[in-house]
Design a protein around this motif. Structure first.
Motif, PDB file in Angstrom:
ATOM      1  N   MET A   1       0.844  -1.170   0.000  1.00 50.36           N
ATOM      2  CA  MET A   1       0.000   0.000   0.000  1.00 50.36           C
ATOM      3  C   MET A   1       0.893   1.237   0.000  1.00 50.36           C
ATOM      4  O   MET A   1       1.886   1.292   0.709  1.00 50.36           O
ATOM      5  CB  MET A   1      -0.908   0.000   1.235  1.00 50.36           C
ATOM      6  N   ILE A   2       0.501   2.206  -0.813  1.00 45.13           N
ATOM      7  CA  ILE A   2       1.212   3.484  -0.870  1.00 45.13           C
ATOM      8  C   ILE A   2       0.224   4.592  -0.528  1.00 45.13           C
ATOM      9  O   ILE A   2      -0.882   4.644  -1.070  1.00 45.13           O
ATOM     10  CB  ILE A   2       1.838   3.738  -2.246  1.00 45.13           C
ATOM     11  N   PHE A   3       0.635   5.468   0.360  1.00 45.85           N
ATOM     12  CA  PHE A   3      -0.192   6.550   0.877  1.00 45.85           C
ATOM     13  C   PHE A   3       0.423   7.870   0.413  1.00 45.85           C
ATOM     14  O   PHE A   3       1.550   8.190   0.761  1.00 45.85           O
ATOM     15  CB  PHE A   3      -0.192   6.466   2.403  1.00 45.85           C
ATOM     16  N   ARG A  13      -2.934  12.813   8.630  1.00 43.97           N
ATOM     17  CA  ARG A  13      -2.421  12.273   9.891  1.00 43.97           C
ATOM     18  C   ARG A  13      -3.428  11.310  10.522  1.00 43.97           C
ATOM     19  O   ARG A  13      -3.053  10.248  11.025  1.00 43.97           O
ATOM     20  CB  ARG A  13      -2.068  13.405  10.855  1.00 43.97           C
ATOM     21  N   LYS A  14      -4.714  11.661  10.485  1.00 44.14           N
ATOM     22  CA  LYS A  14      -5.752  10.775  11.014  1.00 44.14           C
ATOM     23  C   LYS A  14      -5.782   9.462  10.237  1.00 44.14           C
ATOM     24  O   LYS A  14      -5.890   8.376  10.823  1.00 44.14           O
ATOM     25  CB  LYS A  14      -7.124  11.441  10.929  1.00 44.14           C
ATOM     26  N   ALA A  15      -5.699   9.569   8.916  1.00 46.01           N
ATOM     27  CA  ALA A  15      -5.737   8.377   8.073  1.00 46.01           C
ATOM     28  C   ALA A  15      -4.533   7.479   8.347  1.00 46.01           C
ATOM     29  O   ALA A  15      -4.679   6.258   8.489  1.00 46.01           O
ATOM     30  CB  ALA A  15      -5.777   8.785   6.599  1.00 46.01           C
ATOM     31  N   GLN A  16      -3.357   8.065   8.462  1.00 45.85           N
ATOM     32  CA  GLN A  16      -2.156   7.268   8.737  1.00 45.85           C
ATOM     33  C   GLN A  16      -2.268   6.559  10.080  1.00 45.85           C
ATOM     34  O   GLN A  16      -1.908   5.386  10.201  1.00 45.85           O
ATOM     35  CB  GLN A  16      -0.912   8.158   8.728  1.00 45.85           C
ATOM     36  N   PHE A  23      -2.074  -1.982   8.367  1.00 46.47           N
ATOM     37  CA  PHE A  23      -1.096  -2.064   7.283  1.00 46.47           C
ATOM     38  C   PHE A  23       0.235  -1.504   7.793  1.00 46.47           C
ATOM     39  O   PHE A  23       0.644  -0.409   7.418  1.00 46.47           O
ATOM     40  CB  PHE A  23      -1.566  -1.250   6.070  1.00 46.47           C
ATOM     41  N   PRO A  24       0.924  -2.238   8.667  1.00 44.40           N
ATOM     42  CA  PRO A  24       2.107  -1.694   9.336  1.00 44.40           C
ATOM     43  C   PRO A  24       3.258  -1.314   8.404  1.00 44.40           C
ATOM     44  O   PRO A  24       4.086  -0.492   8.764  1.00 44.40           O
ATOM     45  CB  PRO A  24       2.531  -2.802  10.293  1.00 44.40           C
ATOM     46  N   ASP A  25       3.286  -1.863   7.202  1.00 43.67           N
ATOM     47  CA  ASP A  25       4.404  -1.563   6.311  1.00 43.67           C
ATOM     48  C   ASP A  25       4.011  -0.685   5.121  1.00 43.67           C
ATOM     49  O   ASP A  25       4.685  -0.686   4.101  1.00 43.67           O
ATOM     50  CB  ASP A  25       5.051  -2.861   5.825  1.00 43.67           C
TER      51      ASP A  25
END
Length: 109
Positions: A1-3, A13-16, A23-25
């Motif tokens: 996953m790429i954010f 920040r809330k989403a992260q 999705f720890p990585d």
């Protein structure tokens, strides 16, 4: 996953924070500090169309009409903070924003 987001954006920040346990990585790309490749911006625009441009942003309000009329992908290359955030890429799926629908689709309600 790429954010794709901004480290100064409250929504990002809330989403992260919500995504981290599930999705720890996941990889975080700051659109201002790291930049976004033109091909990625074009793919985002192909998927989301005009919704990708944040017309309520202070960046948008600071642009003159001639600049606003540019090709949307070119505009995003020049002003990456115009992109609505976050854009989340998970495999072949793309999500825009941090609405309840996005949270539900990612299983992080």
């Amino acid at each position: 996953m790429i954010f794709f987001g901004l480290k100064t954006c409250d929504t990002c920040r809330k989403a992260q924070k919500s995504l981290a346990p599930h999705f720890p990585d996941f990889k975080v790309i700051d659109v201002r500090a790291d930049g976004v490749e033109r091909s990625q911006l074009a793919a985002f625009y192909d998927r989301f169309g005009a919704d990708l441009i944040n017309r309520r942003s202070t960046t948008w309000r600071g642009l003159d009409e001639a600049t606003r009329a540019k090709d949307p992908v070119e505009l995003l290359v020049e002003h990456p903070t115009l992109m609505k955030r976050p854009v989340i890429v998970d495999g072949d799926q793309m999500y825009l924003g941090w609405s309840k629908d996005v949270q539900s689709a990612l299983g992080v309600e």
